[in-house]
Design an enzyme around this catalytic site. Structure first.
Site, PDB file in Angstrom:
ATOM      1  N   GLY A  47      -7.716   8.810  10.452  1.00 10.92           N
ATOM      2  CA  GLY A  47      -7.919   8.618  11.694  1.00 10.92           C
ATOM      3  C   GLY A  47      -8.957   9.704  12.400  1.00 10.92           C
ATOM      4  O   GLY A  47      -9.300   9.962  13.685  1.00 10.92           O
ATOM      5  N   ALA A  49      -9.504   5.274   5.050  1.00  9.54           N
ATOM      6  CA  ALA A  49      -9.242   6.525   6.022  1.00  9.54           C
ATOM      7  C   ALA A  49     -10.508   7.446   6.126  1.00  9.54           C
ATOM      8  O   ALA A  49     -11.519   7.671   5.296  1.00  9.54           O
ATOM      9  CB  ALA A  49      -8.292   7.298   5.182  1.00  9.54           C
ATOM     10  N   GLY A  50     -10.803   7.706   7.383  1.00  8.14           N
ATOM     11  CA  GLY A  50     -12.072   8.466   7.605  1.00  8.14           C
ATOM     12  C   GLY A  50     -13.469   7.770   8.082  1.00  8.14           C
ATOM     13  O   GLY A  50     -13.998   8.282   8.718  1.00  8.14           O
ATOM     14  N   ASN A  79      -9.201   1.111  10.242  1.00  8.93           N
ATOM     15  CA  ASN A  79      -8.270   1.017  11.389  1.00  8.93           C
ATOM     16  C   ASN A  79      -8.757   1.680  12.587  1.00  8.93           C
ATOM     17  O   ASN A  79      -9.175   1.214  13.651  1.00  8.93           O
ATOM     18  CB  ASN A  79      -6.882   1.361  10.863  1.00  8.93           C
ATOM     19  CG  ASN A  79      -5.814   1.071  11.944  1.00  8.93           C
ATOM     20  OD1 ASN A  79      -6.112   0.753  13.105  1.00  8.93           O
ATOM     21  ND2 ASN A  79      -4.587   0.913  11.633  1.00  8.93           N
ATOM     22  N   THR A  80      -8.611   2.983  12.691  1.00 10.10           N
ATOM     23  CA  THR A  80      -8.817   3.637  13.911  1.00 10.10           C
ATOM     24  C   THR A  80     -10.243   3.359  14.316  1.00 10.10           C
ATOM     25  O   THR A  80     -10.468   3.368  15.459  1.00 10.10           O
ATOM     26  CB  THR A  80      -8.842   5.368  13.448  1.00 10.10           C
ATOM     27  OG1 THR A  80      -7.483   5.540  12.945  1.00 10.10           O
ATOM     28  CG2 THR A  80      -8.981   6.002  14.683  1.00 10.10           C
ATOM     29  N   LYS A  85       0.775  -1.149   0.058  1.00  7.84           N
ATOM     30  CA  LYS A  85      -0.162  -0.040   0.038  1.00  7.84           C
ATOM     31  C   LYS A  85       0.878   1.083   0.005  1.00  7.84           C
ATOM     32  O   LYS A  85       1.743   1.442   1.005  1.00  7.84           O
ATOM     33  CB  LYS A  85      -0.694  -0.231   1.189  1.00  7.84           C
ATOM     34  CG  LYS A  85      -1.738   1.185   1.299  1.00  7.84           C
ATOM     35  CD  LYS A  85      -2.614   1.243   2.494  1.00  7.84           C
ATOM     36  CE  LYS A  85      -3.572   2.595   2.813  1.00  7.84           C
ATOM     37  NZ  LYS A  85      -3.633   2.943   4.116  1.00  7.84           N
TER      38      LYS A  85
END
Lengths: 255, 255, 255, 255
Positions: free
Chosen positions: A158, A184-185, A206-207, A97
């Site tokens: 995040g 993301a987000g 992830n976050t 990635k």
């Protein structure tokens, strides 16, 4: 008929990609990833301790997952390329990635450098999944450069802000030939479901999992939401109207 | 620990309520409702043919579901009350969804008449679930009138527009003591997941399932989404920020 | 103190830029632009008939406006550069709006080619205003390449969809040193006011004016809205809260 | 042709209603209201000191404004009625803004009590403007009860959150015969412009002006925005599309 996602010659049944950052500890991470049913897990090469095998993050990942080393920390195409090669040399496989980020406040990627890195690495046989700022022309160039999929951000990494770039991501989904993986987000399962309903091929979370009060249960929630959104996309969403449409008959039978 | 919803002395494990309108045929309806795992199904009394038992819609419903007859067609509290009593007299149980609607364009309910009907029927021992236009003071009055739950609309019935009244529904969820069940307007699984993440106790979905290209699969999608949203609510969503928060370490280890 | 916008050594008092496309006829265009109070007007070089002076679109523009020839029709940096030079050679001044577009469906710009053209033309003394897909790293590169301002799109050209790329445009406004001028997609005066409240330095509006039922009055509306938004930005918007804050005293003086 | 708003036999040219709460001092309030060009100003009767004429808030209001005493502090229809009568007896005219609020957290109105108070006061010759929670059936009842206009909230009072109840307010605008005046929650000039573009007849703004860093300039901004939005509504907004529509000709004349 099975609904699978093909990337780099691999047939994936699960469309939730996960990450390894921000968990309280390795055991929590391990359990959350297992419960998520995720088949692709991204890990920053920086985290991999190539010597202390015992404590190596990799030893906590489920055996059957595809490792997606990311080039976190790279500020140029050149650095991303070096990290990717190092990861492969260390036996982390040929998926990568690409993250090329110089902006430290919003962690927004540099599309131009990302395209360059993609081109070089794809030619070297990597399965390249570039993280990018959603932009149709950049996505088409990544496609031309040999990207196996394109990973536009929904909002800053995040931030848990959701799919704020929805307008452009929908255009990418409509116009690109490679899979679009929203990265993301994504802050809630409903965000993940929405991305899938829009026609995204997968999402990376992830976050939102790692920073939940209960990361393991949140991982399950995201797995369900991705499946729900994908199934809705395949089942054909009904039409939207401005006025109402009675579900129940309105003729007053009592009159 | 089991996460169940208590309404009218019943303990529900599934938080997706469904409806019986708009399906292509009774068999499709039957299969969709079964696959949705829904335990509460609303049906307009008008649809129940009390004589032609063979073709009766009720005979197509799963045996174990709780029947939620609705007062569709009622234009006043009085009419709603008569329909509710008739339904109970016909053996349809003591649950009732109050719908008092005179507006034929947007099918918006009359909160004032709904409160009146709720009060009368609750005193008569009905388990009353009133459909309402989201408004905190009206919701508190329904609560005082004995409603077992309150069912605010997300957007007009059958519009598939989503949770447009989100602001007020969140206030209802925060301030009411009875369960809030979002009804009407939910068009996609992501809408249902969002309602649950906001803290709704359940959602009612009919049109979005019945009018999908594949209603049976869409029913499964909604079941998954409701579970995802509920699980996310219970797992504690992480904080939202304006700027980014790195998932992966950013220290450039190559430099 | 006067609030003016400085671009290319010019001090502008009006922050509404307009365009010349899609009007019913030249006279309507002339009147709308006059009433808009716009001081910068973009025109596609293609429209300028360099021979038939009588019917030339330029002769319909107010004498004191700054002409902003755009490179509409260019598909590469090279083509944009040629059009810019031709415009200047024809006496259209040294301002140029770079548009490099190959996508015929959404008319989305190619940021990479746009950066290249900006660099070349800025060095040749042009006042370069590049149209771009909102992306922080590309905006910073345009800044470094010598752009006098950066013009991110709110949504696709002529779509009237509003500022769908709000998240990224706000980041550009926060992080860039050159003026941010929101271009494309602004469909209503409230969109224009919002852009200005966010801190944009100006907006460019064409379709929403030209395609209104009454373009001349709509031009006035946009002028007012831009002034309102700018004034609000300068006057410091009050804080936003989740709960209420009484405007009037609540102590019941009658009790 | 003049575009005026008729309420209670009065012809208003300005569609921005203002309030008197939360200003730093009476002089600031006076200047802001003057600069807003507002012709209707609401004031809580509680603020009016009927004895200390010198410091009376009313002496700071422009001579020609229509006073709109509100029933702030009322918790029931009866209390609102008493306050209204008292205001009229004190020479504050026959306009009244009904506010019946028991919820101290969100300050949400009680529509049912508001309808009762409206009916009584309209019969007594008051020009009644009821503040209400947006709900079509309640709005129709207010209309039937003799309301001169209906004032739905955009979001909680003083929250500056904007027009969160947009969906229902648009329905009110479409379906009601009396003017709709959006009250509460308007936080920015763009919100006010949007309300007017939607077809609202006027807006009431207090907190967003009074709590700005510069209330006087913010008052000017709101005046401009309301005019912009109204003008846009009258000028016929152009169509919205998903894809782009070129403003400039795209035929590459250089090729």
């Amino acid at each position: 008929m099975k609904d699978t996602l093909h990337i780099g010659g691999i047939e994936l049944e699960n469309r939730l990609f996960t990450g390894t950052g921000k968990f309280a500890d390795h055991n929590q991470m391990k359990e959350a990833i297992e419960k998520s049913n995720s088949q692709v897990v991204t890990v920053a090469l920086r985290r991999v301790d190539l010597e202390a095998a015992e404590e190596d993050i990799l030893s906590y990942l489920p055996k059957n997952v595809i490792l997606l080393p990311n080039t976190s920390g790279a500020r140029t195409a050149e650095e991303a390329i070096r990290i990717a090669r190092l990861a492969r040399a260390c036996g982390m496989g040929n998926w990568v990635k690409i993250e090329v980020i110089r902006d430290q406040k919003y962690l927004l990627p540099d599309n131009e450098e990302t395209i360059k890195a993609t081109e070089v690495l794809a030619k070297e046989g990597f399965i390249v999944l570039p993280y990018m700022s959603p932009d149709l022309m950049a996505a088409k160039k990544l496609e031309d450069a040999g990207a196996a999929a394109v990973m536009p951000l929904g909002s800053p990494i995040g931030s848990n802000r959701g799919i704020k770039m929805k307008e452009m991501i929908q255009i990418l989904i409509n116009e690109c030939n490679v899979p679009i993986i929203v990265d993301a987000g994504i802050g809630r399962p409903s965000d993940a479901a929405l991305a899938m309903e829009m026609g995204a091929s997968a999402v990376l979370v992830n976050t939102a999992i790692a920073c939940a009060d209960n990361p393991v249960e949140m991982a399950v929630a995201f797995d369900l939401a991705v499946k729900a959104g994908r199934k809705a996309y395949l089942s054909g969403l009904g039409p939207v109207s401005t006025t109402a449409n009675a579900s129940s008959p309105l003729t007053g039978f009592l009159r």
